[in-house]
Design an enzyme around this catalytic site. Structure first.
Site, PDB file in Angstrom:
ATOM      1  N   ASP A  82       0.767  -1.177   0.099  1.00 19.01           N
ATOM      2  CA  ASP A  82       0.043   0.035  -0.050  1.00 19.01           C
ATOM      3  C   ASP A  82       0.791   1.403  -0.104  1.00 19.01           C
ATOM      4  O   ASP A  82       1.704   1.292   0.756  1.00 19.01           O
ATOM      5  CB  ASP A  82      -0.879   0.019   1.212  1.00 19.01           C
ATOM      6  CG  ASP A  82      -1.954   1.003   1.246  1.00 19.01           C
ATOM      7  OD1 ASP A  82      -2.409   1.568   0.207  1.00 19.01           O
ATOM      8  OD2 ASP A  82      -2.284   1.568   2.331  1.00 19.01           O
ATOM      9  N   HIS A  83       0.652   2.016  -1.022  1.00 18.32           N
ATOM     10  CA  HIS A  83       1.194   3.147  -1.099  1.00 18.32           C
ATOM     11  C   HIS A  83       2.949   3.103  -1.164  1.00 18.32           C
ATOM     12  O   HIS A  83       3.753   3.685  -0.370  1.00 18.32           O
ATOM     13  CB  HIS A  83       1.120   4.393   0.217  1.00 18.32           C
ATOM     14  CG  HIS A  83       0.009   4.985  -0.059  1.00 18.32           C
ATOM     15  ND1 HIS A  83      -0.690   5.855  -1.097  1.00 18.32           N
ATOM     16  CD2 HIS A  83      -1.407   4.661   0.815  1.00 18.32           C
ATOM     17  CE1 HIS A  83      -1.903   6.106  -0.723  1.00 18.32           C
ATOM     18  NE2 HIS A  83      -2.402   5.350   0.292  1.00 18.32           N
ATOM     19  N   ASP A 104       2.743   4.984  -5.443  1.00 16.74           N
ATOM     20  CA  ASP A 104       2.112   6.152  -5.364  1.00 16.74           C
ATOM     21  C   ASP A 104       2.936   7.144  -5.793  1.00 16.74           C
ATOM     22  O   ASP A 104       3.871   7.764  -5.127  1.00 16.74           O
ATOM     23  CB  ASP A 104       1.500   6.357  -3.742  1.00 16.74           C
ATOM     24  CG  ASP A 104       1.036   7.503  -3.736  1.00 16.74           C
ATOM     25  OD1 ASP A 104       0.652   8.192  -4.506  1.00 16.74           O
ATOM     26  OD2 ASP A 104       0.427   7.839  -2.564  1.00 16.74           O
ATOM     27  N   HIS A 180      -7.352  10.296   4.150  1.00 15.81           N
ATOM     28  CA  HIS A 180      -6.846   9.398   5.035  1.00 15.81           C
ATOM     29  C   HIS A 180      -7.211  10.061   6.472  1.00 15.81           C
ATOM     30  O   HIS A 180      -7.359  11.189   6.685  1.00 15.81           O
ATOM     31  CB  HIS A 180      -5.422   9.362   4.510  1.00 15.81           C
ATOM     32  CG  HIS A 180      -4.922   8.857   3.478  1.00 15.81           C
ATOM     33  ND1 HIS A 180      -5.118   7.487   3.244  1.00 15.81           N
ATOM     34  CD2 HIS A 180      -4.454   9.290   2.254  1.00 15.81           C
ATOM     35  CE1 HIS A 180      -4.899   7.155   1.842  1.00 15.81           C
ATOM     36  NE2 HIS A 180      -4.315   8.351   1.379  1.00 15.81           N
ATOM     37  N   GLY A 181      -7.186   9.061   7.354  1.00 20.32           N
ATOM     38  CA  GLY A 181      -7.329   9.314   8.732  1.00 20.32           C
ATOM     39  C   GLY A 181      -8.501   9.169   9.221  1.00 20.32           C
ATOM     40  O   GLY A 181      -9.553   8.840   8.679  1.00 20.32           O
ATOM     41  N   ALA A 218     -11.074   5.380   3.016  1.00 18.70           N
ATOM     42  CA  ALA A 218     -12.443   4.985   3.026  1.00 18.70           C
ATOM     43  C   ALA A 218     -13.188   4.465   4.275  1.00 18.70           C
ATOM     44  O   ALA A 218     -14.156   3.803   4.342  1.00 18.70           O
ATOM     45  CB  ALA A 218     -12.982   3.998   1.712  1.00 18.70           C
ATOM     46  N   SER A 219     -12.329   4.456   5.323  1.00 15.88           N
ATOM     47  CA  SER A 219     -13.091   4.048   6.681  1.00 15.88           C
ATOM     48  C   SER A 219     -14.106   4.638   7.059  1.00 15.88           C
ATOM     49  O   SER A 219     -14.295   6.013   6.781  1.00 15.88           O
ATOM     50  CB  SER A 219     -11.808   4.140   7.647  1.00 15.88           C
ATOM     51  OG  SER A 219     -10.694   2.963   7.475  1.00 15.88           O
TER      52      SER A 219
END
Length: 315
Positions: A82-83, A104, A180-181, A218-219
């Site tokens: 990821d990233h 990324d 994010h976050g 997308a949390s």
């Protein structure tokens, strides 16, 4: 059984109008919780590793634990970077046995992003590994990714087509309003579904039928987890994620992979904080980590069933 790539997962997801969950992993309990949840829901799943997780646990340990999860569950599991920040990290993961990588380059200028992504694609494809890239920049903070809201940029549909053509990338992470976050929206939550539809339409018109789109940041930032954290001493005020109905809508469109990390962090922290508060004499890590594993499995099962819609995708 062995690890798989995401190619067949995404084909089935696009046709079935659901998404595969991509959950970030850092240790054994998180891996067990995610894969046992996927097994219970008969769902394929993606386990993804950030650069910080690579540094924390090491690619060899992570790959070994994921192999154990494959043997235990028998479900389709892809191991994904990821990233990934550079070709060197991509190479490290591919050599360790990862079946999917993300490069990324979204923070570079467009032409540099194209050139660097193409280099990664050529290297990975020659070794049977699929590649995800990002176009547009999501705001927020996640491990080494830190983008101020004023610097976030949405994905341009025409540029997305050019990017896919020139790089040969297998899936594309787009910016349509997620971040994010744990603090994704200051006001009302909004995702640009018209932009998402245009990206898909333009890709289809150029011959990229059923092209898989990825949604980062997308949390949902589940209220239950935040409440438990705060009840037992945390100070997580004003956290706001992406509403489940918006995520379900994205799944029904071209989004075939949805990334979730913050929800797992909050869930694990909530369970550990609660256990230690309710068991002040306890000091056995198996106690609080076991509770965290149970909590996360229930959380991930709910995501698979109620948000992603990937239950029985193994059929």
């Amino acid at each position: 059984m062995a690890l798989v790539t995401t190619s067949k997962m995404f084909e089935k997801a696009f046709e079935g109008k659901y998404a595969i969950g991509a959950f970030n992993i850092n240790n054994m309990e998180i891996i067990q919780a995610i894969t046992r949840a996927a097994k219970a829901q008969n769902s394929a799943v993606i386990l993804q590793v950030s650069k910080s997780a690579l540094k924390f646990a090491g690619p060899g340990y992570l790959k070994g634990m994921v192999d154990a999860a494959v043997a235990e569950t028998g479900i389709d599991i892809a191991l994904h970077l990821d990233h990934g920040p550079d070709l060197e990290t991509v190479k490290e993961c591919i050599e360790a046995g990862f079946t999917s990588v993300m490069f990324d380059g979204s923070h570079f200028d467009y032409e540099t992003n194209v050139a660097k992504t193409k280099e990664v694609v050529d290297y990975a494809h020659a070794r049977g590994v699929v590649v995800e890239a990002e176009l547009g920049q999501l705001a927020g903070i996640e491990d080494d990714v830190n983008v101020a809201h004023e610097n976030a940029t949405f994905t341009d549909p025409d540029q997305a087509v050019d990017f896919v053509k020139r790089t040969g990338v297998d899936s594309l992470a787009v910016a349509i309003g997620t971040s994010h976050g744990a603090y994704k929206f200051k006001g009302e939550a909004r995702l640009d579904f018209d932009r998402l539809a245009k990206i898909t339409e333009k890709l289809e018109a150029e011959g990229f039928r059923n092209y898989p789109i990825v949604l980062h940041g997308a949390s949902a930032v589940d209220a239950k987890s935040v409440e438990i954290c705060n009840q037992y001493g945390a100070q997580i005020d004003g956290a706001k994620g992406v509403p489940n109905d918006m995520l379900r809508k994205a799944c029904s469109m071209a989004v075939c992979k949805i990334n979730m990390d913050t929800d797992l962090r909050l869930g694990m922290t909530a369970a550990v904080r609660r256990y230690l508060a309710e068991n002040p004499k306890g000091f056995d890590p198996r106690g609080y980590l076991g509770d965290a594993r149970t909590y996360l499995q229930e959380l991930v099962e709910g995501k698979i069933k109620d948000v992603l819609g990937s239950t029985d995708s193994m059929n």
